[in-house]
Design a protein around this motif. Structure first.
Motif, PDB file in Angstrom:
ATOM      1  N   LYS A 121       0.824  -1.208   0.000  1.00  0.00           N
ATOM      2  CA  LYS A 121       0.000   0.000   0.000  1.00  0.00           C
ATOM      3  C   LYS A 121       0.855   1.254   0.000  1.00  0.00           C
ATOM      4  O   LYS A 121       0.609   2.210  -0.757  1.00  0.00           O
ATOM      5  N   THR A 284      -5.554   5.265   8.499  1.00  0.00           N
ATOM      6  CA  THR A 284      -5.138   4.224   7.570  1.00  0.00           C
ATOM      7  C   THR A 284      -4.393   4.882   6.423  1.00  0.00           C
ATOM      8  O   THR A 284      -4.428   6.112   6.253  1.00  0.00           O
ATOM      9  N   GLU A 286      -5.251   4.513   3.366  1.00  0.00           N
ATOM     10  CA  GLU A 286      -6.298   4.992   2.473  1.00  0.00           C
ATOM     11  C   GLU A 286      -6.816   6.366   2.898  1.00  0.00           C
ATOM     12  O   GLU A 286      -7.031   7.245   2.050  1.00  0.00           O
ATOM     13  N   GLU A 287      -6.991   6.571   4.195  1.00  0.00           N
ATOM     14  CA  GLU A 287      -7.496   7.858   4.663  1.00  0.00           C
ATOM     15  C   GLU A 287      -6.465   8.957   4.461  1.00  0.00           C
ATOM     16  O   GLU A 287      -6.818  10.093   4.096  1.00  0.00           O
ATOM     17  N   TRP A 343     -17.389   0.494   4.283  1.00  0.00           N
ATOM     18  CA  TRP A 343     -16.158   1.125   3.816  1.00  0.00           C
ATOM     19  C   TRP A 343     -15.674   2.167   4.804  1.00  0.00           C
ATOM     20  O   TRP A 343     -16.464   2.948   5.353  1.00  0.00           O
ATOM     21  N   GLU A 347     -11.341   4.231   1.525  1.00  0.00           N
ATOM     22  CA  GLU A 347     -11.077   2.857   1.095  1.00  0.00           C
ATOM     23  C   GLU A 347     -11.680   2.563  -0.271  1.00  0.00           C
ATOM     24  O   GLU A 347     -11.045   1.910  -1.111  1.00  0.00           O
ATOM     25  N   GLU A 351      -9.306   1.679  -3.487  1.00  0.00           N
ATOM     26  CA  GLU A 351      -9.416   0.397  -4.174  1.00  0.00           C
ATOM     27  C   GLU A 351      -9.580   0.599  -5.677  1.00  0.00           C
ATOM     28  O   GLU A 351      -9.047  -0.171  -6.481  1.00  0.00           O
TER      29      GLU A 351
END
Length: 440
Positions: A121, A284, A286-287, A343, A347, A351
């Motif tokens: 990631k 995260t 993603e955040e 979610w 996220e 993705e």
């Protein structure tokens, strides 16, 4: 007379066929090669082909930036085209794309649980920053906390370009920036630059990932007294912003670290460093990317409005900003319909970006929470099957165009009634005929 000709009306004579069969294999291959070259020669001598080739080369020479010749034409066709953000990016490089997930087989056994996926990631974020045009060579960092138990962090080795970042090349350090595990390169850690990240990680245990960006537009807004003005939706999505006067000697000054932690606050996730860019935090990876992406959009929007004057800008009301931020914190843009997964923030968007990178050949190694292909709902299994004659005739009666003739409708109705009379219903002890007694 016919014996004097080796071929007649497209057919070979027996003598020529026998001669062909006795011809060595290498001579046969040479003959085929001569025929192929003759076809190529005919194409090259074609007037239409030469005119089309001259037109293409002429257009290229007019549009080129000083490079001429066939080599420049081939180079232009094979070079990667990167510009205008990830949406306009097309990768057609002559060399193979460096995969993000380069950890294979037994190599993954040396990492802690979940570390390989975190490495993939984080390396993907570096590639996204490069593709968006936000990178500044080898400068700046994106860090990720592996676990709070060990307080170890992953970051890029200083000297490696963002476009070269892979999962195995990331280095592991402790809170003081000391090397815990070197990556697959010969580069080390820039401890002074990591001090900014370590100060935030130490002050905010909830922050798992930090992205430091220093694009021109971000630095311009960070240097403005008014800071970021909430004039667009993207400014609402990132919530309240903090501001801090950055001091480069933070690594040797605990007072500077405490001041930075105080300015960031207990809950804000975006902090502008005066004249030095912005740091975007997330619970995260993603955040953190979600915050960075919308911060860039908000900054760009504000700078596009500045020529009209600050007095002409209409900021979004505080109540509306709070409502938009709260809705976005639900994840999936506040909408979780269509899938059973709840979610988190960023996220769903992250993705989609991973699918884009995989389609471009980057091999992210990302584990998708929701597959792209739609899943068919499971069908209910029943022990009693509907007779096919009944199901096939019933829908015909509903077709007005087919059954508008009275005679056809009457016939179909009689057939349907006769099928119903002979239908059976299964029972564990007996079989009941419709309208009749039990048959033992």
């Amino acid at each position: 007379m016919a014996e004097n000709f080796g071929e007649k009306n497209g057919f070979h004579s027996d003598e020529e066929d026998e001669e062909r069969s006795q011809r060595p294999v290498n001579i046969e291959a040479d003959v085929r090669e001569m025929e192929r070259r003759k076809r190529v020669e005919n194409i090259m001598n074609s007037k239409i082909f030469r005119e089309e080739l001259e037109r293409v080369v002429g257009d290229k020479m007019r549009d080129s930036d000083g490079e001429f010749g066939l080599s420049a034409l081939i180079k232009d066709a094979m070079k990667p085209s990167i510009g205008g953000g990830l949406a306009a990016t097309t990768i057609t490089s002559s060399s193979a794309v460096i995969p993000i997930n380069d950890i294979r087989g037994l190599d993954s056994m040396i990492y802690a649980k979940g570390e390989k996926q975190l490495r993939c990631k984080l390396a993907a974020v570096y590639r996204l920053i490069h593709l968006q045009g936000w990178a500044q060579g080898i400068s700046n960092h994106v860090t990720a906390r592996i676990s709070q138990d060990t307080e170890h962090f992953l970051l890029n080795p200083y000297g490696l370009h963002y476009s070269e970042m892979t999962a195995s090349s990331l280095v592991k350090v402790n809170m003081q920036g000391e090397l815990v595990e070197e990556g697959t390169t010969n580069f080390g850690v820039h401890q002074d630059n990591f001090a900014l990240h370590s100060a935030i990680h130490a002050a905010r245990p909830d922050v798992k990932c930090i992205i430091h960006l220093r694009t021109q537009n971000v630095v311009a807004v960070s240097a403005m007294k008014c800071g970021l003005i909430p004039v667009c939706q993207e400014a609402c999505l990132i919530g309240d912003c903090s501001y801090h006067t950055y001091k480069p000697a933070m690594n040797s000054s605990q007072e500077a670290k405490d001041e930075l932690a105080k300015d960031l606050g207990p809950s804000n996730k975006v902090m502008f460093l005066r004249n030095y860019g912005v740091v975007c935090c997330g619970r995260t990876v993603e955040e953190a990317w979600y915050m960075a992406y919308h911060t860039i959009l908000a900054v760009d929007t504000q700078l596009k409005m500045l020529p009209y004057g600050l007095d002409n800008l209409v900021p979004i009301e505080e109540a509306v900003r709070a409502n938009v931020y709260e809705l976005a914190q639900g994840g999936g843009g506040g909408v979780n319909h269509g899938t059973k997964k709840e979610w988190g923030v960023g996220e769903l968007e992250f993705e989609a970006l991973m699918r884009k990178l995989d389609n471009m050949g980057y091999r992210t190694g990302y584990q998708y929470a929701e597959p792209l292909v739609k899943k068919d709902p499971p069908k209910q299994v029943s022990d009693v099957e509907v007779p096919p004659t009944v199901s096939n005739l019933s829908y015909l009666l509903e077709d007005d165009e087919l059954c508008k003739d009275g005679g056809l409708r009457t016939l179909l109705t009689q057939l349907l009634r006769s099928n119903k009379k002979s239908s059976w219903v299964n029972n564990s002890h007996s079989m009941f005929e419709a309208g009749g007694d039990a048959k033992k």
